[in-house]
Design a protein around this motif. Sequence first.
Motif, PDB file in Angstrom:
ATOM      1  N   SER A  10      39.488  50.218  40.407  1.00 48.55           N
ATOM      2  CA  SER A  10      38.902  51.370  39.672  1.00 48.55           C
ATOM      3  C   SER A  10      39.653  51.650  38.364  1.00 48.55           C
ATOM      4  O   SER A  10      38.966  52.153  37.444  1.00 48.55           O
ATOM      5  CB  SER A  10      39.260  52.711  40.740  1.00 48.55           C
ATOM      6  N   PHE A  11      40.849  51.018  38.361  1.00 44.26           N
ATOM      7  CA  PHE A  11      41.459  51.170  36.911  1.00 44.26           C
ATOM      8  C   PHE A  11      41.156  50.039  36.057  1.00 44.26           C
ATOM      9  O   PHE A  11      41.907  50.047  34.963  1.00 44.26           O
ATOM     10  CB  PHE A  11      43.201  51.518  37.038  1.00 44.26           C
ATOM     11  N   GLY A  12      40.394  49.217  36.519  1.00 50.00           N
ATOM     12  CA  GLY A  12      40.005  47.995  35.596  1.00 50.00           C
ATOM     13  C   GLY A  12      40.767  46.680  35.850  1.00 50.00           C
ATOM     14  O   GLY A  12      40.497  45.772  35.149  1.00 50.00           O
ATOM     15  N   ALA A  13      41.498  46.459  36.945  1.00 46.76           N
ATOM     16  CA  ALA A  13      42.102  45.124  37.205  1.00 46.76           C
ATOM     17  C   ALA A  13      40.894  44.156  37.536  1.00 46.76           C
ATOM     18  O   ALA A  13      39.828  44.594  38.208  1.00 46.76           O
ATOM     19  CB  ALA A  13      43.082  45.477  38.366  1.00 46.76           C
ATOM     20  N   ARG A  14      40.966  43.037  36.867  1.00 47.07           N
ATOM     21  CA  ARG A  14      40.460  41.690  36.979  1.00 47.07           C
ATOM     22  C   ARG A  14      40.749  41.032  38.219  1.00 47.07           C
ATOM     23  O   ARG A  14      40.149  40.001  38.668  1.00 47.07           O
ATOM     24  CB  ARG A  14      40.282  41.231  35.764  1.00 47.07           C
ATOM     25  N   CYS A  15      42.008  41.144  38.789  1.00 50.59           N
ATOM     26  CA  CYS A  15      42.600  40.268  39.666  1.00 50.59           C
ATOM     27  C   CYS A  15      43.726  41.064  40.601  1.00 50.59           C
ATOM     28  O   CYS A  15      44.328  41.825  40.110  1.00 50.59           O
ATOM     29  CB  CYS A  15      43.340  39.182  39.061  1.00 50.59           C
ATOM     30  N   LEU A  16      43.624  40.737  41.771  1.00 52.76           N
ATOM     31  CA  LEU A  16      44.768  41.223  42.639  1.00 52.76           C
ATOM     32  C   LEU A  16      45.497  40.174  43.259  1.00 52.76           C
ATOM     33  O   LEU A  16      45.041  39.058  43.489  1.00 52.76           O
ATOM     34  CB  LEU A  16      44.008  41.956  44.154  1.00 52.76           C
ATOM     35  N   LEU A  17      46.963  40.365  43.256  1.00 56.51           N
ATOM     36  CA  LEU A  17      47.899  39.403  43.484  1.00 56.51           C
ATOM     37  C   LEU A  17      48.526  40.034  44.968  1.00 56.51           C
ATOM     38  O   LEU A  17      49.223  41.002  44.913  1.00 56.51           O
ATOM     39  CB  LEU A  17      48.659  39.111  42.375  1.00 56.51           C
ATOM     40  N   PHE A  18      48.588  39.008  45.765  1.00 58.17           N
ATOM     41  CA  PHE A  18      49.258  39.005  47.249  1.00 58.17           C
ATOM     42  C   PHE A  18      50.271  38.259  47.096  1.00 58.17           C
ATOM     43  O   PHE A  18      50.405  37.317  46.577  1.00 58.17           O
ATOM     44  CB  PHE A  18      48.248  38.992  48.080  1.00 58.17           C
ATOM     45  N   ASP A  19      51.400  38.882  47.779  1.00 58.60           N
ATOM     46  CA  ASP A  19      52.822  38.160  47.756  1.00 58.60           C
ATOM     47  C   ASP A  19      52.848  37.612  49.066  1.00 58.60           C
ATOM     48  O   ASP A  19      52.953  38.322  50.359  1.00 58.60           O
ATOM     49  CB  ASP A  19      54.066  39.113  47.657  1.00 58.60           C
TER      50      ASP A  19
END
Length: 195
Positions: free
Chosen positions: A33-42
Amino acid sequence: MIIHSHNLLPATGLPFVAVCGITCQSQADRAVSFGARCLLFDFVPDHLHAISAEHAACISSANVSRMGRFAAGDFSGIRETMKRARLDFAVLQGACDPVAASWALGRERIVRAFSGTPVTQETVDAWTPHCCGLMILAEDEEQLRRIAGVKTALPRILSFTGRREELGGFRPDGIALEAPGYCTLLSELLAVSSA
């Protein structure tokens, strides 16, 4: 959704921003919703935000790419985790052979992470034929100057925890924001890009 190397950075004109350390659906929704283009999981053992492949797979991420951060080494295990967690890219950190990594995972799916060691032209040149992007931890101004001086055709994604003004004149191709506090910096970056 598999996003290939030519789509690592979106063609939308918006800055490429990855939000790291996603562990639940509400975090993913807020980042998008804030505009991230990618999610990174650890998936690095003992990491503060470590998550299982099964848990990551349950987190929805429509219209954004998915990365997993791994300690390089067991490439068959990384490949299996990528499949189970529905990842587009593997962010590899730690010592490993670039040729072996690209052979095992595919160049178009590897983002090479540099953290804890100085980034040099030599190390970037060694990885350039074997990955689709670089993720570089900026720890101080000296590291930023070194990163800005490296020549590469690969996208440079800056892993960053500070404020926008601390970037000085350096304009990376993307930013990887570490939670918490990413929302403020993300809204600043988007405001600057739309001005």
